[in-house]
Design a protein around this motif. Structure first.
Motif, PDB file in Angstrom:
ATOM      1  N   GLN A 119     -25.963  12.540 -55.535  1.00 41.04           N
ATOM      2  CA  GLN A 119     -25.920  13.676 -56.442  1.00 41.04           C
ATOM      3  C   GLN A 119     -25.943  14.991 -55.667  1.00 41.04           C
ATOM      4  N   GLY A 120     -26.730  15.039 -54.591  1.00 37.51           N
ATOM      5  CA  GLY A 120     -26.779  16.246 -53.777  1.00 37.51           C
ATOM      6  C   GLY A 120     -25.431  16.565 -53.148  1.00 37.51           C
ATOM      7  N   GLN A 121     -24.740  15.545 -52.680  1.00 34.13           N
ATOM      8  CA  GLN A 121     -23.408  15.763 -52.130  1.00 34.13           C
ATOM      9  C   GLN A 121     -22.443  16.247 -53.212  1.00 34.13           C
ATOM     10  N   ALA A 122     -22.558  15.668 -54.405  1.00 36.45           N
ATOM     11  CA  ALA A 122     -21.694  16.100 -55.503  1.00 36.45           C
ATOM     12  C   ALA A 122     -21.959  17.546 -55.878  1.00 36.45           C
ATOM     13  N   ASP A 123     -23.228  17.932 -55.966  1.00 34.25           N
ATOM     14  CA  ASP A 123     -23.566  19.321 -56.291  1.00 34.25           C
ATOM     15  C   ASP A 123     -23.028  20.286 -55.242  1.00 34.25           C
ATOM     16  N   ALA A 124     -23.168  19.904 -53.967  1.00 37.18           N
ATOM     17  CA  ALA A 124     -22.672  20.761 -52.895  1.00 37.18           C
ATOM     18  C   ALA A 124     -21.157  20.913 -52.967  1.00 37.18           C
ATOM     19  N   ALA A 125     -20.464  19.806 -53.282  1.00 31.72           N
ATOM     20  CA  ALA A 125     -19.009  19.865 -53.391  1.00 31.72           C
ATOM     21  C   ALA A 125     -18.586  20.754 -54.547  1.00 31.72           C
ATOM     22  N   VAL A 126     -19.264  20.628 -55.689  1.00 33.67           N
ATOM     23  CA  VAL A 126     -18.931  21.451 -56.858  1.00 33.67           C
ATOM     24  C   VAL A 126     -19.189  22.919 -56.555  1.00 33.67           C
ATOM     25  N   ALA A 127     -20.311  23.213 -55.898  1.00 31.26           N
ATOM     26  CA  ALA A 127     -20.642  24.602 -55.571  1.00 31.26           C
ATOM     27  C   ALA A 127     -19.622  25.201 -54.610  1.00 31.26           C
ATOM     28  N   ALA A 128     -19.119  24.365 -53.698  1.00 36.62           N
ATOM     29  CA  ALA A 128     -18.141  24.855 -52.726  1.00 36.62           C
ATOM     30  C   ALA A 128     -16.725  24.864 -53.285  1.00 36.62           C
ATOM     31  N   GLY A 129     -16.518  24.232 -54.432  1.00 34.49           N
ATOM     32  CA  GLY A 129     -15.187  24.164 -55.020  1.00 34.49           C
ATOM     33  C   GLY A 129     -14.239  23.266 -54.257  1.00 34.49           C
ATOM     34  N   SER A 130     -14.782  22.345 -53.476  1.00 33.09           N
ATOM     35  CA  SER A 130     -13.951  21.401 -52.713  1.00 33.09           C
ATOM     36  C   SER A 130     -14.417  19.990 -53.022  1.00 33.09           C
ATOM     37  N   CYS A 131     -13.904  19.442 -54.103  1.00 29.82           N
ATOM     38  CA  CYS A 131     -14.349  18.127 -54.559  1.00 29.82           C
ATOM     39  C   CYS A 131     -14.033  17.057 -53.524  1.00 29.82           C
ATOM     40  N   ARG A 132     -14.914  16.101 -53.444  1.00 30.23           N
ATOM     41  CA  ARG A 132     -14.679  14.972 -52.556  1.00 30.23           C
ATOM     42  C   ARG A 132     -13.566  14.106 -53.131  1.00 30.23           C
ATOM     43  N   GLY A 133     -12.805  13.487 -52.265  1.00 28.20           N
ATOM     44  CA  GLY A 133     -11.710  12.625 -52.714  1.00 28.20           C
ATOM     45  C   GLY A 133     -12.215  11.340 -53.335  1.00 28.20           C
ATOM     46  N   ALA A 134     -11.275  10.519 -53.780  1.00 29.17           N
ATOM     47  CA  ALA A 134     -11.626   9.263 -54.447  1.00 29.17           C
ATOM     48  C   ALA A 134     -12.245   8.281 -53.458  1.00 29.17           C
ATOM     49  N   VAL A 135     -13.300   7.630 -53.889  1.00 26.97           N
ATOM     50  CA  VAL A 135     -13.885   6.542 -53.112  1.00 26.97           C
ATOM     51  C   VAL A 135     -13.349   5.229 -53.670  1.00 26.97           C
ATOM     52  N   ARG A 136     -13.126   4.275 -52.800  1.00 26.49           N
ATOM     53  CA  ARG A 136     -12.559   2.996 -53.226  1.00 26.49           C
ATOM     54  C   ARG A 136     -13.651   1.933 -53.192  1.00 26.49           C
ATOM     55  N   LEU A 137     -14.117   1.554 -54.371  1.00 26.59           N
ATOM     56  CA  LEU A 137     -15.163   0.549 -54.492  1.00 26.59           C
ATOM     57  C   LEU A 137     -14.562  -0.769 -54.956  1.00 26.59           C
ATOM     58  N   GLN A 138     -15.282  -1.838 -54.692  1.00 24.44           N
ATOM     59  CA  GLN A 138     -14.842  -3.150 -55.143  1.00 24.44           C
ATOM     60  C   GLN A 138     -14.873  -3.184 -56.666  1.00 24.44           C
ATOM     61  N   GLN A 139     -13.729  -3.474 -57.258  1.00 30.64           N
ATOM     62  CA  GLN A 139     -13.595  -3.419 -58.710  1.00 30.64           C
ATOM     63  C   GLN A 139     -14.032  -4.734 -59.354  1.00 30.64           C
ATOM     64  N   PRO A 140     -14.464  -4.690 -60.623  1.00 29.90           N
ATOM     65  CA  PRO A 140     -14.803  -5.928 -61.341  1.00 29.90           C
ATOM     66  C   PRO A 140     -13.550  -6.749 -61.594  1.00 29.90           C
ATOM     67  N   ASP A 141     -13.740  -8.008 -61.928  1.00 26.93           N
ATOM     68  CA  ASP A 141     -12.624  -8.917 -62.188  1.00 26.93           C
ATOM     69  C   ASP A 141     -11.862  -8.440 -63.417  1.00 26.93           C
ATOM     70  N   SER A 146     -11.041  16.793 -61.461  1.00 21.21           N
ATOM     71  CA  SER A 146     -11.439  18.129 -61.017  1.00 21.21           C
ATOM     72  C   SER A 146     -12.942  18.245 -60.935  1.00 21.21           C
ATOM     73  N   CYS A 147     -13.380  19.353 -60.316  1.00 20.15           N
ATOM     74  CA  CYS A 147     -14.811  19.639 -60.259  1.00 20.15           C
ATOM     75  C   CYS A 147     -15.012  21.126 -60.490  1.00 20.15           C
ATOM     76  N   GLY A 148     -16.209  21.465 -60.885  1.00 26.58           N
ATOM     77  CA  GLY A 148     -16.506  22.866 -61.177  1.00 26.58           C
ATOM     78  C   GLY A 148     -16.508  23.117 -62.665  1.00 26.58           C
ATOM     79  N   GLY A 149     -17.167  24.192 -63.079  1.00 25.56           N
ATOM     80  CA  GLY A 149     -17.237  24.507 -64.491  1.00 25.56           C
ATOM     81  C   GLY A 149     -18.327  23.731 -65.197  1.00 25.56           C
ATOM     82  N   ALA A 150     -18.317  23.828 -66.503  1.00 26.83           N
ATOM     83  CA  ALA A 150     -19.379  23.221 -67.314  1.00 26.83           C
ATOM     84  C   ALA A 150     -19.418  21.707 -67.197  1.00 26.83           C
ATOM     85  N   PHE A 151     -18.251  21.061 -66.988  1.00 27.06           N
ATOM     86  CA  PHE A 151     -18.198  19.601 -66.955  1.00 27.06           C
ATOM     87  C   PHE A 151     -18.435  19.035 -65.568  1.00 27.06           C
ATOM     88  N   GLY A 152     -18.599  19.886 -64.559  1.00 26.72           N
ATOM     89  CA  GLY A 152     -18.824  19.377 -63.213  1.00 26.72           C
ATOM     90  C   GLY A 152     -17.624  18.570 -62.737  1.00 26.72           C
TER      91      GLY A 152
END
Length: 361
Positions: free
Chosen positions: A201-223, A279-285
């Motif tokens: 969450q801290g990384q997400a907040d920092a990214a939103v504050a900086a206006g540079s959202c982190r890219g997509a992470v690739r997690l193992q998907q469910p079946d 996207s990131c930033g604004g009321a919806f984060g």
């Protein structure tokens, strides 16, 4: 000299223009379904896949640890019940033995009063005839033999039940010890999960504050083979603020349905569709918007991470992000909207919309 000065000015102007263009939000190209949708997103930087994967893994480990702990607790309860049942059976056997011993004492006293306790030679002298003597002696021996067998059986039963009770109690103590160990493991996982959640969450907040959202992470998907055509946006949740409700946090009315979930919980696409906005930033984060084949749009907001890219097609139940509390949010939850356009203000109540698609919240 004048030419050189003009050259320096031109270079500086080009650098400024390049900086402005690099800082501008990127615009997605139109998708291949003919909808022509486009969305504006903030600049993206590489995501910390390891942290998001760690949170997802710890969620799974916490679920397994909880299941093991609950299974151990139920087994301990069963063993405790068995030990108590053995205690009751043992008590009943002891009462029966006490009654039998009392009967034996009464018979012995009666035999003594009737002379059956006299020596065998005296009984022969006083007997009316040998047959009477033999019948009396045989009957006495049979009574003594029956009482002896009953006492032996009762004592064996008492020993058997006592051993069973001790065995059940020992098993219960082992289970209690194992359950205590499982409880410690569960607490340790929960502590690690909580630390990883707030780091995410801290990384997400920092990214939103900086206006540079982190890219997509690739997690193992469910079946995907076990997923229905339409699903709830999160698997385990509590419903909180509903569509149209009022409150100080919103300028007018609440435009979606909130799902109370912990940070890092997998957020799922409710149905097949295409990502039209990340996207990131604004009321919806940090938010993701999908367009579905029926023309409706779904929004997933206040995320801590996204697992899809703009323009990507998604399947029902596919993980598109991880929940969080970015933007205008007072605590971890997923803000979910159903819209007739990709923009805010065109929302419909998500609960009956999902119900119409076979999803009961």
């Amino acid at each position: 000299m004048r030419s050189l000065r003009r050259h320096r000015v031109l270079v500086a102007a080009l650098l400024c223009a390049a900086a402005v263009l690099a800082a501008r939000p990127t615009v997605a190209e139109s998708g291949g379904d003919g909808s022509g949708d486009s969305a504006v997103s903030s600049a993206f930087v590489p995501a910390d896949v390891g942290l998001s994967a760690q949170v997802a893994r710890l969620f799974d480990e916490a679920a397994v640890a909880t299941q093991q702990y609950e299974a151990g607790r139920r087994a301990a309860d069963r063993q405790r019940t068995q030990a108590r049942r053995m205690e009751k059976l043992l008590g009943r056997e002891r009462r029966q033995l006490a009654a039998l011993n009392a009967d034996l004492g009464r018979i012995a006293r009666a035999q003594y009063r009737e002379g059956s306790g006299m020596p065998y030679a005296a009984q022969m002298l006083l007997a009316d005839d040998p047959d009477t003597l033999m019948r009396g002696q045989w009957a006495g021996r049979q009574v003594d033999l029956a009482l002896g067998k009953a006492v032996t059986r009762s004592r064996h039963a008492e020993a058997r039940f006592a051993a069973g009770k001790a065995k059940a109690a020992a098993a219960w103590r082992r289970l209690e010890k194992r359950n205590a160990e499982l409880g410690e493991i569960k607490q340790d996982i929960q502590r690690k999960l909580e630390q990883a959640q707030w780091t995410l969450q801290g990384q997400a907040d920092a990214a939103v504050a900086a206006g540079s959202c982190r890219g997509a992470v690739r997690l193992q998907q469910p079946d995907p083979g076990r997923t229905r055509p339409w699903v709830a946006p999160v698997k385990e949740y509590e419903l909180s603020a509903g569509f149209g409700s009022g409150g100080e946090r919103w300028s007018s009315r609440h435009t979606g349905q909130d799902f109370a979930v912990p940070i890092g919980a997998p957020v799922r696409a409710v149905g097949a569709g295409r990502v039209v906005k990340v996207s990131c930033g604004g009321a919806f984060g940090i938010e993701v918007v999908l367009r579905h084949p029926d023309g409706y749009y779904t929004q997933y907001a206040h995320l801590a991470a996204v697992t899809v890219d703009q323009g990507e097609r998604v399947a029902p139940g596919q993980w598109i992000g991880q929940s969080g509390t970015t933007g205008n949010s007072t605590g971890p939850h997923l803000h979910f909207e159903v819209r007739v356009t990709p923009e805010l203000g065109s929302g419909v109540d998500p609960v009956p919309w999902l119900l119409k698609h076979g999803v009961r919240l």
